[in-house]
Design an enzyme around this catalytic site. Sequence first.
Site, PDB file in Angstrom:
ATOM      1  N   HIS A  83       0.809  -1.224   0.000  1.00  8.99           N
ATOM      2  CA  HIS A  83       0.000   0.000   0.000  1.00  8.99           C
ATOM      3  C   HIS A  83       0.841   1.273   0.000  1.00  8.99           C
ATOM      4  CE1 HIS A  83      -4.220  -1.638   1.215  1.00  8.99           C
ATOM      5  NE2 HIS A  83      -3.709  -2.237   0.162  1.00  8.99           N
ATOM      6  N   CYS A 139       3.664  21.328  -5.118  1.00 12.94           N
ATOM      7  CA  CYS A 139       5.006  21.154  -5.674  1.00 12.94           C
ATOM      8  C   CYS A 139       5.694  22.512  -5.830  1.00 12.94           C
ATOM      9  CB  CYS A 139       4.906  20.462  -7.024  1.00 12.94           C
ATOM     10  SG  CYS A 139       6.483  20.251  -7.853  1.00 12.94           S
TER      11      CYS A 139
HETATM   12 ZN    ZN Z   1       5.708  19.329  -9.835  1.00 13.57          ZN
END
Ligand code: ZN
EC number: 2.3.1.286
Length: 244
Positions: free
Chosen positions: A124, A153
């Site tokens: 998992h 990000c």
């Molecule tokens: Zn990214």
Amino acid sequence: MMEERLILLKKMLLESDYLVILKGIGVSMECGCTSYRRSKYAYEIEEKYGRSPEEIFSAGFYNTRVREFFEFYKNDLISSLGEINDGLKTLKKLEDMGVLKMIITRDIFSLAHRAGCKNVIELHGSVYHNECPHCRRKYPLEYIRDSKGVPRCENCGTTIRPQIVLAGEMVNNALSTKAADEVSKADTLLLLGCDMSSVLAESFLRYFTGKRVILIHNREHYADSKADLVIHGKSMDILAQLAL
Ligand SMILES: [Zn+2]
């Protein structure tokens, strides 16, 4: 009686040429990881979010309510990563001795890796692996934990995805195949912190053609007698008592 079983357990483990362990939820609970199966926890989550943890911890919820998902994820999931105890360290010793060849688990907190084990199949995934689905940049757990709101990000601003399997998602096929292959190579299979009715056993027991099945779990189950050696108790305490 217990003493005799421990001696037998030690003998069986040390005699095995290819030991594979199916490490279950019992181990995670003993180590103090967050678990939905604790009813008190599930109740607290329902009170707090108005939804069950199973509902929140799903692909559908992640895709539609990512902010709430990460609120839960940061405050109520990765808040209890579990402690590395002597039982887990025994697994590392068994691996170093060349006895233990593979651990197969659905644990997402990387307990075996953190104890130093190298051969682990995490079916998992792991909360320690996080990746931007757009540019593939990788991020540590701390980045997710310390981010404000939804973790994004640094390169491209996309929501970072913890590399774990949510409810409604498939286990990586290559990992399942590798796990089945390892079980088929084993001469000894140890069910640790799970029983014959667990998802792990149901998924992989059928591939086992070896000599012995050992079961260590804190709950009794009617199918326990299918194992060659059964020890009821806390799996981590029992492994620690082997004093390898
Ligand atoms: Zn990214």
